[in-house]
Design an enzyme around this catalytic site. Structure first.
Site, PDB file in Angstrom:
ATOM      1  N   ASP A  58       5.355   8.273  12.408  1.00 28.91           N
ATOM      2  CA  ASP A  58       5.107   9.502  11.662  1.00 28.91           C
ATOM      3  C   ASP A  58       5.672  10.666  12.466  1.00 28.91           C
ATOM      4  OD1 ASP A  58       2.992  10.016   9.119  1.00 28.91           O
ATOM      5  OD2 ASP A  58       3.480  11.799  10.284  1.00 28.91           O
ATOM      6  N   SER A 115       5.113   4.722  -6.320  1.00 31.11           N
ATOM      7  CA  SER A 115       4.481   4.289  -7.569  1.00 31.11           C
ATOM      8  C   SER A 115       5.218   4.805  -8.796  1.00 31.11           C
ATOM      9  CB  SER A 115       3.022   4.757  -7.611  1.00 31.11           C
ATOM     10  OG  SER A 115       2.953   6.151  -7.416  1.00 31.11           O
ATOM     11  N   LYS A 123      11.544  11.538   0.295  1.00 34.22           N
ATOM     12  CA  LYS A 123      11.782  10.100   0.468  1.00 34.22           C
ATOM     13  C   LYS A 123      13.268   9.829   0.713  1.00 34.22           C
ATOM     14  CE  LYS A 123       7.855   7.965  -1.949  1.00 34.22           C
ATOM     15  NZ  LYS A 123       7.348   7.097  -0.873  1.00 34.22           N
ATOM     16  N   HIS A 170       5.708  -1.654  -3.894  1.00 29.18           N
ATOM     17  CA  HIS A 170       4.602  -0.799  -4.343  1.00 29.18           C
ATOM     18  C   HIS A 170       3.260  -1.453  -4.030  1.00 29.18           C
ATOM     19  CE1 HIS A 170       2.259   1.041  -7.967  1.00 29.18           C
ATOM     20  NE2 HIS A 170       1.966   1.656  -6.837  1.00 29.18           N
ATOM     21  N   VAL A 190       5.272  10.936   1.669  1.00 25.52           N
ATOM     22  CA  VAL A 190       4.741  11.613   0.489  1.00 25.52           C
ATOM     23  C   VAL A 190       5.583  11.301  -0.756  1.00 25.52           C
ATOM     24  CG1 VAL A 190       6.055  13.753   0.919  1.00 25.52           C
ATOM     25  CG2 VAL A 190       3.902  13.856  -0.339  1.00 25.52           C
ATOM     26  N   GLU A 191       4.925  11.231  -1.915  1.00 19.55           N
ATOM     27  CA  GLU A 191       5.565  10.837  -3.178  1.00 19.55           C
ATOM     28  C   GLU A 191       6.402  11.999  -3.729  1.00 19.55           C
ATOM     29  OE1 GLU A 191       5.665   7.732  -6.387  1.00 19.55           O
ATOM     30  OE2 GLU A 191       5.529   7.804  -4.218  1.00 19.55           O
TER      31      GLU A 191
END
Length: 716
Positions: A343, A429, A407, A450, A401-402
């Site tokens: 991270d 997702s 990404k 996923h 994070v989505e």
């Protein structure tokens, strides 16, 4: 050699003790029709040999017998009652023949002795287990009860109360626990197993052990005082119904059978078992639960096959710590694959490590692990702020994070730090894998992976194939998911992939009801109590998070505007815009608090009703059938579309995705089993009644053709 067949061999040992060895082709012994016929013939040969003074049953495999061959069940259970009764009676005649041999018998048990395997050992006079043994009657998990005498013999061996617990829960029992209740007579080291069983038989032949008294107890009625029996069975019925509920009849049927048979001798008791077995075998619940078992085997078989093409995964990495990253790290490390948790922020790494430690501590507290094992797993997780730590990783799971841009940036970065043949997977997702692949130099080594939240509890992983993903990439990620203890299904890329794509039409049906004044709590009650979902749609949205739901709904609307596009405000918008995000901030459709015992608690909140009333007007009552139809029809049709479009490869994989990913009621078997049970033509007729509600309620042409031809999705 006294007898030999492809599944059983019988030979004479010293002291005229015969040894019957189960030795089927393949890795395990199963009680299929061939094995049953061989056992019958073997027992005839044994009876004809006047030299034999005792018999020991053994296995050449690592396990004794894993149970009946469940692949035979659906075809067999579709036969007429008379045919099914004949099969059950013939099978029981073989077990009776074993039990009635004119000399002492013993079972030497290693590994699993389940179902028919457990019923085999119950038919012998003595049972010796090694430390690897696990014994049980799991039939109620398949919607049936034991059919080879298990409900008759087990209560007479270990007592009614213990037998009721074993049979109604269907759990495997460790050798030590089986010894405590008298299901086995001794537990020994694996290398001493056969010798211990033979010594017990020698003692029985020498009349040091009374094998005939043991046998007579199994042939007679239960010796239970009337008042004690009444209390025992009444208590059991209450406890079992509280757990099983109305949708799963087998556990309650088992209690009833044991109670009715308790005053009978073997012959009458077995007849009671036969009749109940046949009745349950004919139910839709049994068909659904057996179907799930077979689908699970099918999906795991595909994963095993994929393993042959897979790159070996000895080291992994997860990018993005926190709760999700920590959950993935825990799952990988606890199943033996060391993992780097990377991270950009130390607090996130701390959160991820704390999540893994919390899950491990819970395992230790429940006695399922030890502090030593916990330390070993934690040592398999390497936290790092530096990309250099991932350079030896075979698979890297991106779990940041989505957000597509973030990404894409992370994926482009990570390619520069891993080996040429490392595989990179995105845990997303909603974001298109093909879109994310555009940021990759080698899109062929990239796919989606996923995970469902919470990672440690949810068994499903969707492996998403992008248009450039190589077969080795997909196979490797499938194999890694299996190694993590998950059930992977491979799906092709589309908005929402498979699980979310079929979930949001269900939410759309729910939104439609609320827009007409439906009561969310009443809808939840119908969908939970009557249809059988673990959570109704309002509760599920609160658990998922209304912010997550709001975002995913927008993605689905953009991807499928003809069906999932919406005009105006819906209930998800109302909650989101009023900062009611669900469990995560204590208020959504419901309000959440902690009770006096520290357990989470949900309550209906008048504020929610006020907000919905302002948006949609006064409450209106809907019939239960209407609620079920309006929520389920969109999900069912979208699932069918996914199959027709090749998003999911088979009805089996679709149904497993629904059961394992969404909690679709197992007793209904999944969408395709549900359709076959209802009849495709009946479903089409029902959907047509609601066709005026829009695109989500429009049946496909292929469904209409299948309905017209009286077809089904499963062949059995």
């Amino acid at each position: 050699m006294i007898y030999q067949s492809p599944t059983i061999q019988v030979e004479l040992l010293e002291d005229n003790i015969a040894k019957l060895c189960f030795n089927a082709p393949g890795s395990v012994n199963k009680f299929d029709r061939e094995t049953l016929a061989s056992l019958d013939a073997a027992l005839d040969s044994i009876k004809q040999d006047s030299n034999i003074k005792a018999l020991v049953l053994t296995s050449s495999k690592d396990t004794f017998i894993v149970g009946a061959d469940i692949t035979e069940f659906l075809g067999l259970f579709a036969q007429d009652d008379a045919v099914l009764l004949s099969w059950v009676e013939q099978a029981n005649a073989v077990f009776n023949k074993l039990e009635d041999l004119p000399f002492p018998t013993a079972s030497a048990i290693k590994g699993f002795a389940l179902g028919g395997g457990c019923e085999t050992i119950l038919a012998t006079d003595f049972r010796i287990a090694d430390t690897t043994a696990k014994i049980g009657l799991p039939e109620t998990k398949l919607g049936i009860i034991p059919g080879f005498g298990g409900t008759v013999r087990l209560p007479r061996v270990i007592g009614a109360d213990n037998a009721l617990e074993w049979i109604t829960t269907g759990k495997d029992q460790r050798a030590e626990d089986a010894l405590k209740v008298g299901a086995v007579d001794s537990v020994v080291a694996p290398q001493a197993l056969e010798a211990a069983a033979i010594q017990m038989l020698k003692d029985a032949v020498a009349e040091k052990l009374d094998w005939q008294a043991r046998r007579n107890r199994k042939l007679s009625a239960l010796t239970l005082p009337k008042l004690e029996a009444m209390m025992s069975f009444t208590t059991a019925k209450g406890m079992v119904f509280a757990v099983a509920g109305k949708h799963y009849p087998a556990p309650m049927a088992a209690v009833s059978v044991i109670e009715q048979a308790s005053t009978k001798g073997r012959a009458e008791a077995l007849q009671i078992e036969h009749q109940a077995f046949i009745k349950l075998a004919k139910t839709d619940v049994a068909k659904a639960l057996i179907g799930i078992f077979l689908n699970d085997q099918f999906v795991k078989g595909k994963a095993k096959k994929a393993g042959k093409l897979a790159k070996e995964v000895n080291n992994a990495a997860v990018l993005g710590a926190g709760i999700m990253g920590g959950g993935i790290a825990y799952q990988s490390a606890s199943k033996g694959t060391p993992i780097v948790m990377k991270d950009i922020a130390q607090p996130a790494l701390d959160l991820g490590l704390n999540e893994a430690a919390k899950l491990l501590s819970a395992q230790v507290a429940r006695g399922r692990s030890t502090p030593e094992k916990m330390a070993k797993v934690l040592n398999n997780i390497t936290p790092s702020l530096d990309y250099a730590a991932i350079k030896h990783s075979d698979v890297v799971v991106e779990a940041v994070v989505e957000h597509p841009k973030i990404k894409a940036q992370v994926l482009a970065e990570v390619e520069g730090y891993v080996s040429e043949d490392a595989i990179i997977a995105s845990n997303t997702s909603t974001i298109s894998i093909n879109l994310l692949a555009k940021s990759m130099k080698k899109p062929e080594r990239f796919c989606g992976m996923h995970f469902f939240n919470p990672v440690h509890k949810m068994p499903l992983v969707e492996v998403i194939r992008g248009e450039h993903s190589s077969e080795e990439t997909i196979a490797s990620v499938v194999a890694y998911a299996s190694k993590m203890g998950k059930t992977p299904i491979v799906v092709n890329d589309c908005p929402g992939f498979f699980v979310n794509r079929v979930l949001f039409p269900y939410f759309a049906g729910f939104n439609g009801l609320l827009a007409e004044g439906g009561d969310f709590a009443a809808i939840d009650k119908v969908m939970e109590k009557q249809f059988g979902w673990p959570m109704g749609p309002a509760y599920l949205l609160d658990v998922v998070g209304l912010d997550t739901g709001h975002h995913a709904q927008a993605v689905m609307a953009e991807g499928f505007p003809d069906r999932m596009g919406k005009s105006g405000t819906d209930a998800i918008d109302v909650m989101f815009e009023n900062k009611r995000l669900g469990q995560k901030n204590g208020k959504g459709f419901y309000v959440y608090s902690v009770d006096s015992r520290g357990k989470p608690k949900k309550d209906v909140d008048p504020t929610s009703y006020g907000l919905l009333k302002d948006a949609f007007g006064e409450l209106k009552a809907f019939e239960a059938d209407d609620i079920i139809a309006r929520t389920m029809i969109p999900m069912i049709i979208e699932t069918v579309r996914c199959l027709e479009e090749g998003i999911v490869a088979s009805p089996a994989e679709a149904d497993m995705g629904l059961v394992y990913g969404l909690g679709f009621p197992p007793f209904r078997g999944g969408v395709f089993r549900y359709l076959d049970t209802m009849g495709v033509a009946n479903f089409v007729a029902l959907a047509d009644k609601y066709a005026h509600l829009g695109g989500l309620y429009q049946v496909t042409d292929a469904m209409r053709t299948l309905a017209a031809n009286n077809g089904s999705y499963y062949q059995a």
